[in-house]
Design an enzyme around this catalytic site. Sequence first.
Site, short mmCIF file in Angstrom:
data_model
loop_
_atom_site.label_atom_id
_atom_site.label_comp_id
_atom_site.label_asym_id
_atom_site.label_seq_id
_atom_site.Cartn_x
_atom_site.Cartn_y
_atom_site.Cartn_z
N GLY A 110 0.79 -1.22 0.00
CA GLY A 110 0.00 0.00 0.00
C GLY A 110 0.82 1.27 0.00
CG ASP A 131 6.69 -7.28 -1.15
OD1 ASP A 131 6.51 -8.40 -0.63
OD2 ASP A 131 5.99 -6.29 -0.90
CG ASP A 199 3.78 -6.11 5.57
OD1 ASP A 199 4.80 -6.55 6.11
OD2 ASP A 199 3.14 -6.76 4.71
CB CYS A 258 -3.00 -4.04 6.65
SG CYS A 258 -2.19 -2.45 6.78
CB CYS A 549 -10.45 -18.76 15.32
SG CYS A 549 -9.13 -19.91 14.89
#
Lengths: 591, 83
Positions: A110, A131, A199, A258, A549
């Site tokens: 992002g 990345d 991140d 995020c 979950c």
Amino acid sequence: MEAENARLRAEVEALRARLRALEAAGASADAPRQQPDGSSCTAAAAAGAAAPAAAGARPSRAPPAGFVSPHGLTKPQAERYSRQLLLPAFGPAAQARLCAASALIVGCGGLGAPAALYLAAAGIGRLGLADHDAVEISNLHRQIIHSEARAGAHKAASAAAAVAALNSSVALDVHTEGLTPANAADLVRRYDLVIDASDNAPTRYLLSDAAAATGTPLVSAAAVGTDGQLTVYCLGEDGPCYRCLFPEPPAPGNCARCADAGVLGPVPGVMGVLQALEAVKILAGVGKPLSRQLLLFDALSGRFTTIKLRARAPDCAACGGGGGAAAAGDAAGGTGAQAEGPAGGACCSGRGSGSDARAPRGRMRPEDVAAFDYAAFTGQAAHDGAPPPLRVLPPDQRLAAAELRDRLAAAGLGGGDDRDGAANGASSSGSGGSGDSGGAAGCVLIDVRPTAQFGVMSLPGAVNLPFDSPERFRERHVASVLALASCGAGCAALAAGAAARDGGASGYGGAASATGSSGAAGAAPRGAAARAAAEQAAAEQQRPVYVVCRRGNHSQLAVQELRAAGLREVFDLAGGMEAWAAEVDPAMPVL
Amino acid sequence: MRVRVLYFARSREVAGAPEEALDLPPGATTSSLLDDLRSRHPGLAGVLTSCVVAVNHEYVAAGEAAELREGDEVAIIPPLSGG
């Protein structure tokens, strides 16, 4: 200032005149940039057909006589970047510095998406894109450099394809292995500047340490939810590093990701664009970088706030002590006035070659970075992806999705196949309509995901008791589950107390949520009497308890707590809601 | 004396509000204020171990007891790591 402006205007005017002359003569002075070697792989190789080779394929020609750029800009460069060249605060000299500069962007998500696009658009000479992740569809609401067609591709390669399509003259290095302690310092020192668009906390410490150990300015931003932060670390003599500000890492539970907490797409967009802007300022040597200032963005109120930071900390584990630069900073009196002028000239001395010898800023050296255990220090893995699967329950306490579906159906809690009917039954505020964990059903279904996730989608009749930690689950929710389990089918009284206290029905299938401590408190008197009541309730279990979950990790820990409290008939859903969506109900969204 | 506490990011979630006004005894410092906040919002204890504290938009080091004055604005700024 006046004189400088006048000089720049004159240069621009001269440049314009030359351009007009060239255009009139129909000359083409195309001279595409050579892509320097030393990259992991080039954009063309990584991005395949998506990387246009149009400009690069044209033969290089020497500028014709008459065109002499005082700043070394070619005709295509001058034309392409003309709106920046015309800007008195920028101009051809700054553009030439930017065209000769390089930056490494760590994280093509992002933040990295807009940062890479704007740096490429502005004409940076060389971009490194690091990345290790792959593009997912859930990235695309904010990671606008990627596309549906490139889902599944390496993010670094996908970003390179977009950058190459935008500006083919930018040399690209694609680092799909991401940033590791072993490669960080070597990678960082190949660039004039680094952009932290990562991140996760371990990568933020690693990158800051690598920047401190190699004397590389670091433009750092972060965004979660509707909040953004930005500052420039390791700049000049006295700029602090990440460790100066945050010597202790945040506890994993306080470090929202995020993937769990959510993020509003334009928020990292705003912060990533600002990162590109800071990088352009530093590399081109214009303006005043945001060093020793922390910019905060609150998207909901639309407010930017700037906090004045101090010079780097003399006792910082990374950039304090040791290095000559730090000693100089200390000698200057600690309060050292911030460098007012542009810092670009100095930091760009390498001119993108990446071979300049920059010194460590403090006590941490490249070999220290390689040896440091960032995952242990922060207690977190260096990625934003799924945590590794836990195996704490024996197999006979775990259910496959199909098995749970059958058991729920037999107990009167409709599975994925007849969700509509069950949803209708449970939509009356969890007050014991047909098929509800709190009321009529022959079993209890507990969903321990965060309330926000539960609100987007959940199984019919499920009760939401979020799991933060074993301690908090024990304290807040175990008694509620015991009460529900000991209350036989048809017992509607507890439904209102334990299941619907905090907002009633919600969710994809229509279910109840009891998130606050008030929910637990209502069904769980405290003290010794409460313990006795809990033991009694556990001994009188009448309904089996199923715990679900997201992925089947927290559900195991919750089952452990419930078994420790005395429940015997309690099981978790192996693989969580993700397994349910894959095996039972393909219409169920996977978050 | 009255000060305003501004909560950012995670601290805002834990405190349940973006800001609050507190009445402090004379002589209160950032350090004593943080102690107050820990007892007002127990969940903040974990957040305060790693965060920037700023008084009137200016950084105050962890462990520092900067004296507070009437009308001061104290910001609690935990690090964000997402992107």
